[in-house]
Motif scaffolding. Sequence first.
Motif, short mmCIF file in Angstrom:
data_model
loop_
_atom_site.label_atom_id
_atom_site.label_comp_id
_atom_site.label_asym_id
_atom_site.label_seq_id
_atom_site.Cartn_x
_atom_site.Cartn_y
_atom_site.Cartn_z
N THR A 14 27.26 -102.65 48.67
CA THR A 14 26.43 -103.41 47.74
C THR A 14 26.02 -102.61 46.52
OG1 THR A 14 24.35 -102.77 48.80
CG2 THR A 14 25.50 -104.66 49.72
N LEU A 15 26.17 -101.29 46.55
CA LEU A 15 25.71 -100.47 45.44
C LEU A 15 26.42 -100.81 44.12
CD1 LEU A 15 25.18 -96.95 47.05
CD2 LEU A 15 23.45 -98.56 46.28
N PRO A 16 27.76 -100.96 44.09
CA PRO A 16 28.39 -101.33 42.81
C PRO A 16 27.88 -102.67 42.26
CG PRO A 16 30.03 -100.54 44.37
CD PRO A 16 28.76 -100.72 45.14
N LEU A 70 14.29 -98.63 51.68
CA LEU A 70 15.03 -99.89 51.58
C LEU A 70 14.26 -100.93 50.77
CD1 LEU A 70 16.35 -100.08 55.26
CD2 LEU A 70 17.74 -99.70 53.21
N VAL A 71 12.93 -100.92 50.93
CA VAL A 71 12.10 -101.84 50.15
C VAL A 71 12.12 -101.45 48.68
CG1 VAL A 71 9.77 -102.73 49.84
CG2 VAL A 71 10.64 -102.29 52.15
N VAL A 72 12.01 -100.15 48.39
CA VAL A 72 12.03 -99.68 47.00
C VAL A 72 13.34 -100.09 46.33
CG1 VAL A 72 12.09 -97.62 45.54
CG2 VAL A 72 10.47 -97.75 47.44
N SER A 73 14.47 -99.87 47.02
CA SER A 73 15.77 -100.22 46.43
C SER A 73 15.93 -101.73 46.29
CB SER A 73 16.90 -99.66 47.30
OG SER A 73 16.86 -98.25 47.35
N GLY A 74 15.50 -102.48 47.31
CA GLY A 74 15.66 -103.93 47.27
C GLY A 74 14.86 -104.61 46.18
N VAL A 134 29.46 -106.92 57.23
CA VAL A 134 28.34 -107.86 57.25
C VAL A 134 27.54 -107.78 55.95
CG1 VAL A 134 26.14 -108.38 58.37
CG2 VAL A 134 28.16 -107.89 59.75
N ALA A 135 27.32 -106.54 55.46
CA ALA A 135 26.59 -106.39 54.20
C ALA A 135 27.37 -107.02 53.05
CB ALA A 135 26.34 -104.91 53.92
N GLY A 136 28.69 -106.87 53.05
CA GLY A 136 29.50 -107.49 52.00
C GLY A 136 29.39 -109.00 52.01
N TRP A 144 22.54 -108.89 46.74
CA TRP A 144 22.48 -107.51 47.22
C TRP A 144 21.07 -107.13 47.63
CZ3 TRP A 144 19.23 -104.17 44.69
CH2 TRP A 144 18.82 -104.52 43.39
N ARG A 145 20.07 -107.80 47.02
CA ARG A 145 18.69 -107.52 47.40
C ARG A 145 18.42 -107.94 48.84
NH1 ARG A 145 15.71 -106.38 42.80
NH2 ARG A 145 16.68 -107.06 40.83
N THR A 146 19.06 -109.02 49.27
CA THR A 146 18.90 -109.49 50.65
C THR A 146 19.38 -108.44 51.64
OG1 THR A 146 19.28 -111.75 49.87
CG2 THR A 146 19.43 -111.37 52.24
#
Length: 453
Positions: A14-16, A70-74, A134-136, A144-146
């Motif tokens: 999800t980073l890209p 994970l919260v900060v990034s999301g 699964v993440a993809g 991606w935030r989800t």
Amino acid sequence: MFLTGFAALAVVPTLPVAAQELDGVALFPLVAGCFVAASLLGGVLGGDWADRSGARRPIMAGTVLAVATLVVSGLSTTVWQLAAGRFLDGLAAGMITVAVNAAIAQNYPEHLRPRALALLSTCWIVPSLVGPPVAGLVAEWSSWRTVFLGLAVLTALPAIAVVFMLRDRAEEVPYRKRQSAEEVPYEKRQLSEETVTVAATVSHRPGLLLAAAVSVGAALGQYAASGWDTTHLVYAVAALALLGVFAPRLLPPGTLRAVRGLPASVLLRGLASGVFFTLEAFVPLMLVTVREVPPVQTGLAFTGAAVCWAGAAWVQSRWLGRIPRHHVVVAGALLLGAAIALAAVGTLPSVPPLTAAPAMVVAAVGMGLLAPSLTLLSLSHTPPDRQGYASSAMQTTQNLGQIVVLGVASALFNAALGAGASELPGYTAAFALLLVPTGLVVLLAARARANPA
């Protein structure tokens, strides 16, 4: 380790997408590299903390921080916030990894440590199988935030359970209870000359400011890779200066000279990790961009590598216990050499496109044998009250090896492209370079061998 591995592998696809949505594609090397840079600092922090008060507290702190990141990034609104989230995530992962290794050294008898390390490797199997696909799918169906926020919710309850279980443990560091002169026979308290030397070498604790300087140098190096103008060149020079001045001071004295014992073990871990992760970066890139292999097949190579790493770690823990560990290190390095040769053959236009894909699997088998053996050797060379430091040093060289070897290989690859060559010869040159650190591991493995009983 399972929670750390699942979160780390799930967010990679999800980073890209996140960088593109936040208008930060040019800064993607920084976003990706912040994790490695911060794990340098986290490893030193976790190792020092584990030596002072036991591994329990850094594991608790790292677990809580991993959920918060994970919260900060999301919730990122800029690519810089995303990079900050990845930095905090690397800090947590480095702290947890080193503290878990220290916990094994402090609590497990020596004959059970290989099995405990093998168990840590198996913790990455399910995350490697489930996390990325699964993440993809979640990122494609939702956002991606989800992925980030969903992982925070999923890991919150297990993290709380870990904290409560560890909070109930005894406060005293296990090795301190075992070291009283009244309980330990005199002959068991005798130290070999090499152990005394190692105790003196690691008696100092590396300052956190040193670790912070190395982390900043690593992050600057990643940012410098995002462009080729004068500004990025200045950042590259600053990164090299910071790493050159401070990184050696973060490692056991004599590491760069492969002094027998802990310094040699630490150096070999950095060399081998640099080779493996450079292969892991360049082989999929070549398969997708040049050989036009479908991404699904490349993903299967990643999965096969994770499974085979865990399988090899299990084998070394069950069946190779009587073989001297430095011989197992040599065997793992020879497998790395075979993987390099396979990847180089895969650059030939006349061979099938998938020829290089098994190189990742072969290299993973080599690392599954080599990495736990080097960890065991480093612990055998270290006094009980400095095993957190030894684990931290191994983590530090692993990350530095990734940065340095991958950086040199990338420079060679780009130089080949700049000379007018096609991409395949550039990959060939990069793979050929990896034979140098691999050969050094084979030649220097004897310097890491354990003390005779």
